[in-house]
Design a protein around this motif. Sequence first.
Motif, PDB file in Angstrom:
ATOM      1  N   TYR A  33       0.854  -1.204   0.000  1.00 18.04           N
ATOM      2  CA  TYR A  33       0.000   0.000   0.000  1.00 18.04           C
ATOM      3  C   TYR A  33       0.882   1.243   0.000  1.00 18.04           C
ATOM      4  CZ  TYR A  33      -3.451  -3.447   1.540  1.00 18.04           C
ATOM      5  OH  TYR A  33      -4.262  -4.540   1.630  1.00 18.04           O
ATOM      6  N   VAL A  34       1.996   1.161   0.722  1.00 19.52           N
ATOM      7  CA  VAL A  34       2.905   2.310   0.829  1.00 19.52           C
ATOM      8  C   VAL A  34       3.479   2.640  -0.557  1.00 19.52           C
ATOM      9  CG1 VAL A  34       5.078   3.121   1.846  1.00 19.52           C
ATOM     10  CG2 VAL A  34       3.463   1.799   3.235  1.00 19.52           C
ATOM     11  N   THR A  35       3.944   1.616  -1.262  1.00 17.05           N
ATOM     12  CA  THR A  35       4.531   1.839  -2.600  1.00 17.05           C
ATOM     13  C   THR A  35       3.496   2.478  -3.533  1.00 17.05           C
ATOM     14  OG1 THR A  35       5.829  -0.151  -2.240  1.00 17.05           O
ATOM     15  CG2 THR A  35       5.784   0.698  -4.486  1.00 17.05           C
ATOM     16  N   ILE A  36       2.297   1.904  -3.513  1.00 14.56           N
ATOM     17  CA  ILE A  36       1.253   2.438  -4.411  1.00 14.56           C
ATOM     18  C   ILE A  36       0.909   3.870  -3.996  1.00 14.56           C
ATOM     19  CG2 ILE A  36      -1.136   2.147  -5.222  1.00 14.56           C
ATOM     20  CD1 ILE A  36      -0.777  -0.899  -4.817  1.00 14.56           C
ATOM     21  N   GLY A  37       0.797   4.081  -2.692  1.00 13.45           N
ATOM     22  CA  GLY A  37       0.471   5.421  -2.187  1.00 13.45           C
ATOM     23  C   GLY A  37       1.505   6.450  -2.618  1.00 13.45           C
ATOM     24  N   LYS A  38       2.787   6.089  -2.490  1.00 15.75           N
ATOM     25  CA  LYS A  38       3.854   7.011  -2.880  1.00 15.75           C
ATOM     26  C   LYS A  38       3.762   7.330  -4.369  1.00 15.75           C
ATOM     27  CE  LYS A  38       7.496   6.183   0.497  1.00 15.75           C
ATOM     28  NZ  LYS A  38       8.608   5.266   0.786  1.00 15.75           N
ATOM     29  N   ARG A  39       3.531   6.302  -5.135  1.00 10.03           N
ATOM     30  CA  ARG A  39       3.463   6.477  -6.589  1.00 10.03           C
ATOM     31  C   ARG A  39       2.318   7.415  -6.991  1.00 10.03           C
ATOM     32  NH1 ARG A  39       2.999   1.252 -10.545  1.00 10.03           N
ATOM     33  NH2 ARG A  39       1.851   2.273 -12.204  1.00 10.03           N
ATOM     34  N   LEU A  40       1.199   7.303  -6.262  1.00 11.95           N
ATOM     35  CA  LEU A  40       0.023   8.105  -6.619  1.00 11.95           C
ATOM     36  C   LEU A  40      -0.064   9.418  -5.835  1.00 11.95           C
ATOM     37  CD1 LEU A  40      -2.782   5.360  -6.826  1.00 11.95           C
ATOM     38  CD2 LEU A  40      -1.098   6.031  -8.509  1.00 11.95           C
ATOM     39  N   GLY A  41       0.807   9.532  -4.859  1.00  8.91           N
ATOM     40  CA  GLY A  41       0.766  10.748  -4.041  1.00  8.91           C
ATOM     41  C   GLY A  41      -0.421  10.783  -3.095  1.00  8.91           C
ATOM     42  N   VAL A  42      -0.807   9.614  -2.598  1.00 14.20           N
ATOM     43  CA  VAL A  42      -1.891   9.547  -1.601  1.00 14.20           C
ATOM     44  C   VAL A  42      -1.410   8.712  -0.414  1.00 14.20           C
ATOM     45  CG1 VAL A  42      -3.772   9.781  -3.291  1.00 14.20           C
ATOM     46  CG2 VAL A  42      -2.967   7.504  -2.676  1.00 14.20           C
ATOM     47  N   ALA A  43      -2.114   8.832   0.705  1.00 15.56           N
ATOM     48  CA  ALA A  43      -1.712   8.090   1.910  1.00 15.56           C
ATOM     49  C   ALA A  43      -1.929   6.580   1.709  1.00 15.56           C
ATOM     50  CB  ALA A  43      -2.547   8.568   3.083  1.00 15.56           C
ATOM     51  N   HIS A  44      -1.079   5.775   2.359  1.00 15.31           N
ATOM     52  CA  HIS A  44      -1.238   4.332   2.197  1.00 15.31           C
ATOM     53  C   HIS A  44      -2.578   3.851   2.757  1.00 15.31           C
ATOM     54  CE1 HIS A  44       0.513   4.409   6.281  1.00 15.31           C
ATOM     55  NE2 HIS A  44      -0.179   3.317   6.476  1.00 15.31           N
ATOM     56  N   SER A  45      -3.111   4.592   3.757  1.00 11.93           N
ATOM     57  CA  SER A  45      -4.417   4.219   4.319  1.00 11.93           C
ATOM     58  C   SER A  45      -5.526   4.421   3.272  1.00 11.93           C
ATOM     59  CB  SER A  45      -4.708   5.031   5.577  1.00 11.93           C
ATOM     60  OG  SER A  45      -4.601   6.401   5.278  1.00 11.93           O
ATOM     61  N   THR A  46      -5.340   5.424   2.435  1.00 14.32           N
ATOM     62  CA  THR A  46      -6.323   5.659   1.350  1.00 14.32           C
ATOM     63  C   THR A  46      -6.282   4.471   0.376  1.00 14.32           C
ATOM     64  OG1 THR A  46      -5.894   8.013   1.522  1.00 14.32           O
ATOM     65  CG2 THR A  46      -6.971   7.277  -0.505  1.00 14.32           C
ATOM     66  N   VAL A  47      -5.053   4.068   0.065  1.00 12.56           N
ATOM     67  CA  VAL A  47      -4.899   2.935  -0.861  1.00 12.56           C
ATOM     68  C   VAL A  47      -5.570   1.695  -0.257  1.00 12.56           C
ATOM     69  CG1 VAL A  47      -3.234   1.427  -2.048  1.00 12.56           C
ATOM     70  CG2 VAL A  47      -2.739   3.876  -1.784  1.00 12.56           C
ATOM     71  N   TYR A  48      -5.305   1.467   1.036  1.00 13.61           N
ATOM     72  CA  TYR A  48      -5.876   0.313   1.735  1.00 13.61           C
ATOM     73  C   TYR A  48      -7.409   0.336   1.647  1.00 13.61           C
ATOM     74  CZ  TYR A  48      -7.296  -2.745   5.547  1.00 13.61           C
ATOM     75  OH  TYR A  48      -7.906  -3.730   6.280  1.00 13.61           O
ATOM     76  N   ASP A  49      -7.985   1.504   2.008  1.00 14.85           N
ATOM     77  CA  ASP A  49      -9.456   1.626   2.005  1.00 14.85           C
ATOM     78  C   ASP A  49     -10.035   1.385   0.607  1.00 14.85           C
ATOM     79  OD1 ASP A  49      -9.484   2.194   4.659  1.00 14.85           O
ATOM     80  OD2 ASP A  49      -9.595   4.382   4.409  1.00 14.85           O
TER      81      ASP A  49
END
Lengths: 170, 104
Positions: free
Chosen positions: A29-45
């Motif tokens: 989630y962290v990797t995806i979040g960084k790539r998209l510029g959003v929090a990893h919790s957002t990616v998780y949700d």
Amino acid sequence: MKIKNNSVVLDPVDVKILEALIEDSRQTYVTIGKRLGVAHSTVYDRIRKLESHGVIKRYTAIIDEEKAGVKSVMALMTVYTDPKESESIVEKLCKAPQVLEVYTCLSEELQIIAKVMAENQEKLHDFIAKSIAPLKGVLRIRTSIIIRKCKQAYSTLLNNFKEPDNSGDG
Amino acid sequence: MPEEIKPKAAKVPRDKAFYFFTSIGNYTGKSASSLEEFRNVIREITAKSLEFHFYRGDFERWFMDVLEDQELVEELRKFYPLNLTGEVLREHLHRLVESRLRGS
């Protein structure tokens, strides 16, 4: 992601997450979040919602059969059917372990296209001759044996994604 | 004692019928559930289908396993060394089956 008239409406963040997962579903989630510029919790949700609404059906592994030493023959089989029997033919095809994918297609005649896998050409023929040709409503079958896979993409639709028009959104 | 011939009209179940293909996986839509039907189909089916099945031994297997007609199989096997193709193969097969149906 929103639910509108009982259907899922994706937003650009959902689409980008899906693209990232299609590319490599083991990314964190962290990797995806960084790539998209959003929090990893957002990616998780977002991923949980996409899963629970069935947008993400499952995660799987793509095997290179040649490297895995699996000897097989793959073929695309077009089954021309009597429209009255096509549903029952589809049902039977879906149950056969040799059949990997099944599509019903509109053309001049009703067709079912199925991707079939067998150990060798003889077993492929055997399966078609003994299990498919005898099905009620099968008019004829055309089979093409695949000799080389030149491309396999898992989704290109997302490339055409346009942000939904929110005007008049309730 | 002459071998018993199944009645001409005796039909085998759908899953035991002979399904005519032209090559691997290419089903013509024609099938035969009895020797009589088989004779009728071989009259009109493309010769490509006859060649495909004949040289794979499919006819022989069906006569033996489904129709249980040993004599027909033995007569059919005599065709292999002749390297029959096309209309000549059709003619030979038709004559053979026809004579079997007539019981000669």
